[in-house]
Design a protein around this motif. Sequence first.
Motif, PDB file in Angstrom:
ATOM      1  N   GLU A  44      92.992 -46.506  66.164  1.00 38.10           N
ATOM      2  CA  GLU A  44      92.453 -46.469  67.525  1.00 38.10           C
ATOM      3  C   GLU A  44      92.075 -45.066  67.974  1.00 38.10           C
ATOM      4  OE1 GLU A  44      94.994 -47.941  70.668  1.00 38.10           O
ATOM      5  OE2 GLU A  44      93.782 -49.738  70.865  1.00 38.10           O
ATOM      6  N   THR A  45      92.775 -44.073  67.463  1.00 34.25           N
ATOM      7  CA  THR A  45      92.536 -42.695  67.888  1.00 34.25           C
ATOM      8  C   THR A  45      91.375 -42.048  67.142  1.00 34.25           C
ATOM      9  OG1 THR A  45      94.245 -42.021  66.331  1.00 34.25           O
ATOM     10  CG2 THR A  45      94.893 -42.210  68.651  1.00 34.25           C
ATOM     11  N   PHE A  46      90.744 -42.794  66.225  1.00 31.41           N
ATOM     12  CA  PHE A  46      89.603 -42.281  65.488  1.00 31.41           C
ATOM     13  C   PHE A  46      88.319 -42.794  66.136  1.00 31.41           C
ATOM     14  CE2 PHE A  46      93.043 -41.592  62.774  1.00 31.41           C
ATOM     15  CZ  PHE A  46      92.698 -40.875  61.648  1.00 31.41           C
ATOM     16  N   ARG A  47      87.373 -41.914  66.317  1.00 31.18           N
ATOM     17  CA  ARG A  47      86.092 -42.288  66.896  1.00 31.18           C
ATOM     18  C   ARG A  47      84.981 -41.883  65.937  1.00 31.18           C
ATOM     19  NH1 ARG A  47      83.280 -39.863  72.443  1.00 31.18           N
ATOM     20  NH2 ARG A  47      81.211 -40.694  72.039  1.00 31.18           N
ATOM     21  N   LYS A  48      84.105 -42.839  65.602  1.00 31.53           N
ATOM     22  CA  LYS A  48      83.042 -42.536  64.655  1.00 31.53           C
ATOM     23  C   LYS A  48      81.721 -43.081  65.154  1.00 31.53           C
ATOM     24  CE  LYS A  48      82.286 -42.203  59.696  1.00 31.53           C
ATOM     25  NZ  LYS A  48      82.860 -42.439  58.363  1.00 31.53           N
ATOM     26  N   SER A  49      80.703 -42.191  65.206  1.00 29.64           N
ATOM     27  CA  SER A  49      79.350 -42.590  65.583  1.00 29.64           C
ATOM     28  C   SER A  49      78.373 -41.724  64.788  1.00 29.64           C
ATOM     29  CB  SER A  49      79.118 -42.405  67.083  1.00 29.64           C
ATOM     30  OG  SER A  49      79.078 -41.026  67.415  1.00 29.64           O
ATOM     31  N   ASP A  50      77.080 -41.949  64.992  1.00 31.10           N
ATOM     32  CA  ASP A  50      76.089 -41.131  64.292  1.00 31.10           C
ATOM     33  C   ASP A  50      76.140 -39.682  64.741  1.00 31.10           C
ATOM     34  OD1 ASP A  50      75.206 -43.322  62.897  1.00 31.10           O
ATOM     35  OD2 ASP A  50      73.554 -43.760  64.279  1.00 31.10           O
ATOM     36  N   ASP A  51      76.613 -39.451  65.967  1.00 34.31           N
ATOM     37  CA  ASP A  51      76.607 -38.112  66.547  1.00 34.31           C
ATOM     38  C   ASP A  51      77.930 -37.371  66.438  1.00 34.31           C
ATOM     39  OD1 ASP A  51      73.949 -37.944  67.441  1.00 34.31           O
ATOM     40  OD2 ASP A  51      74.406 -39.168  69.197  1.00 34.31           O
ATOM     41  N   LEU A  52      79.020 -38.107  66.261  1.00 34.45           N
ATOM     42  CA  LEU A  52      80.316 -37.441  66.314  1.00 34.45           C
ATOM     43  C   LEU A  52      81.392 -38.274  65.629  1.00 34.45           C
ATOM     44  CD1 LEU A  52      81.905 -34.993  67.664  1.00 34.45           C
ATOM     45  CD2 LEU A  52      82.470 -36.604  69.487  1.00 34.45           C
ATOM     46  N   PHE A  53      82.246 -37.582  64.882  1.00 31.65           N
ATOM     47  CA  PHE A  53      83.470 -38.182  64.366  1.00 31.65           C
ATOM     48  C   PHE A  53      84.624 -37.380  64.947  1.00 31.65           C
ATOM     49  CE2 PHE A  53      86.730 -38.206  60.850  1.00 31.65           C
ATOM     50  CZ  PHE A  53      87.212 -39.471  61.147  1.00 31.65           C
ATOM     51  N   ALA A  54      85.582 -38.049  65.552  1.00 28.54           N
ATOM     52  CA  ALA A  54      86.685 -37.342  66.188  1.00 28.54           C
ATOM     53  C   ALA A  54      88.001 -38.054  65.923  1.00 28.54           C
ATOM     54  CB  ALA A  54      86.450 -37.228  67.700  1.00 28.54           C
ATOM     55  N   ILE A  55      89.066 -37.272  65.809  1.00 29.10           N
ATOM     56  CA  ILE A  55      90.420 -37.806  65.679  1.00 29.10           C
ATOM     57  C   ILE A  55      91.254 -37.229  66.807  1.00 29.10           C
ATOM     58  CG2 ILE A  55      92.444 -38.089  64.204  1.00 29.10           C
ATOM     59  CD1 ILE A  55      90.668 -37.342  61.802  1.00 29.10           C
ATOM     60  N   ARG A  56      91.652 -38.077  67.739  1.00 25.93           N
ATOM     61  CA  ARG A  56      92.538 -37.645  68.814  1.00 25.93           C
ATOM     62  C   ARG A  56      93.988 -37.686  68.321  1.00 25.93           C
ATOM     63  NH1 ARG A  56      90.146 -37.142  73.671  1.00 25.93           N
ATOM     64  NH2 ARG A  56      88.009 -37.909  73.833  1.00 25.93           N
ATOM     65  N   GLN A  57      94.829 -36.881  68.963  1.00 24.46           N
ATOM     66  CA  GLN A  57      96.222 -36.737  68.526  1.00 24.46           C
ATOM     67  C   GLN A  57      96.261 -36.445  67.027  1.00 24.46           C
ATOM     68  OE1 GLN A  57      99.139 -39.449  70.127  1.00 24.46           O
ATOM     69  NE2 GLN A  57      97.903 -39.895  71.934  1.00 24.46           N
ATOM     70  N   PHE A  58      95.425 -35.511  66.653  1.00 22.70           N
ATOM     71  CA  PHE A  58      95.157 -35.187  65.257  1.00 22.70           C
ATOM     72  C   PHE A  58      96.430 -34.870  64.472  1.00 22.70           C
ATOM     73  CE2 PHE A  58      93.987 -31.619  62.299  1.00 22.70           C
ATOM     74  CZ  PHE A  58      93.315 -32.377  61.359  1.00 22.70           C
ATOM     75  N   LEU A  59      97.275 -34.010  65.013  1.00 24.21           N
ATOM     76  CA  LEU A  59      98.475 -33.603  64.282  1.00 24.21           C
ATOM     77  C   LEU A  59      99.521 -34.708  64.228  1.00 24.21           C
ATOM     78  CD1 LEU A  59      98.795 -29.927  65.568  1.00 24.21           C
ATOM     79  CD2 LEU A  59      97.872 -30.715  63.385  1.00 24.21           C
ATOM     80  N   LYS A  60      99.497 -35.641  65.188  1.00 27.84           N
ATOM     81  CA  LYS A  60     100.391 -36.792  65.143  1.00 27.84           C
ATOM     82  C   LYS A  60      99.889 -37.811  64.133  1.00 27.84           C
ATOM     83  CE  LYS A  60     102.216 -38.585  68.869  1.00 27.84           C
ATOM     84  NZ  LYS A  60     102.379 -39.146  70.231  1.00 27.84           N
TER      85      LYS A  60
END
Length: 240
Positions: A44-60
């Motif tokens: 759930e904390t991973f976000r993926k699109s054509d413009d951006l890939f992001a991992i929230r609470q990365f260190l957790k």
Amino acid sequence: MTGSVSRYKQEIEETGFTTIDKIYSEEEIADILKIIDTTDSSKETFRKSDDLFAIRQFLKEIPEITSLIFNQKLNHLISDLFGNEYFVVKSIYFDKPGKSNWYVSYHQDLTISVDHKTDHQDFGPWTKKQNQYAVQPPLHILERNFTIRIHLDDTNELNGALKVIPKSHLKKIYRPENIDWTIENEVICSINKGGVMIMKPLILHSSNRTVNQQRRRVIHIEFSNSDLPKGINWAEKFYQ
């Protein structure tokens, strides 16, 4: 190093940011990226699109990466600049692909991440994104916090390097629509792969779209030395 530390401290306090090269070697960057690239991205904390890939609470989400992130150079830098009272309160990994049209307009980082929503007269407004609560705290908390941005690629004005308005962190809440460009100057923070940017959350900052087909991967880590009032807890909190 003493002279450099003094200069970095002065830049952070007076202008709101500084940049420092060669905190990570090529081998360390490769090891960090290998772990990221082999991590299950369906959470759930991973976000993926054509413009951006992001991992929230990365260190957790990827705890095994922590020892690589907090290498000897970074730990010494944090201790020299800020002492040993600060702890991590937020971590995000950003990957801006080479064809990304993602851009971010000028803003201050006015919220902190917490584990749930509650009523407190000094905290608000509240938001929720990807099951993560954020709230604007009292100004004195934001004024003491700092952020380290670890650059895993060479970053310049062509692939979305951060732009900042020096000294804007000293103006409390500074709305983007009120920026007076007759007195303000914009600085583009080009940073080499393996370098870091340290910034105050209240500095006005933005980033442009990528135009050179080069990706920009950044690990964004926020630090605080503030205890929150009873009933409000940091979403992430640990001492490195």
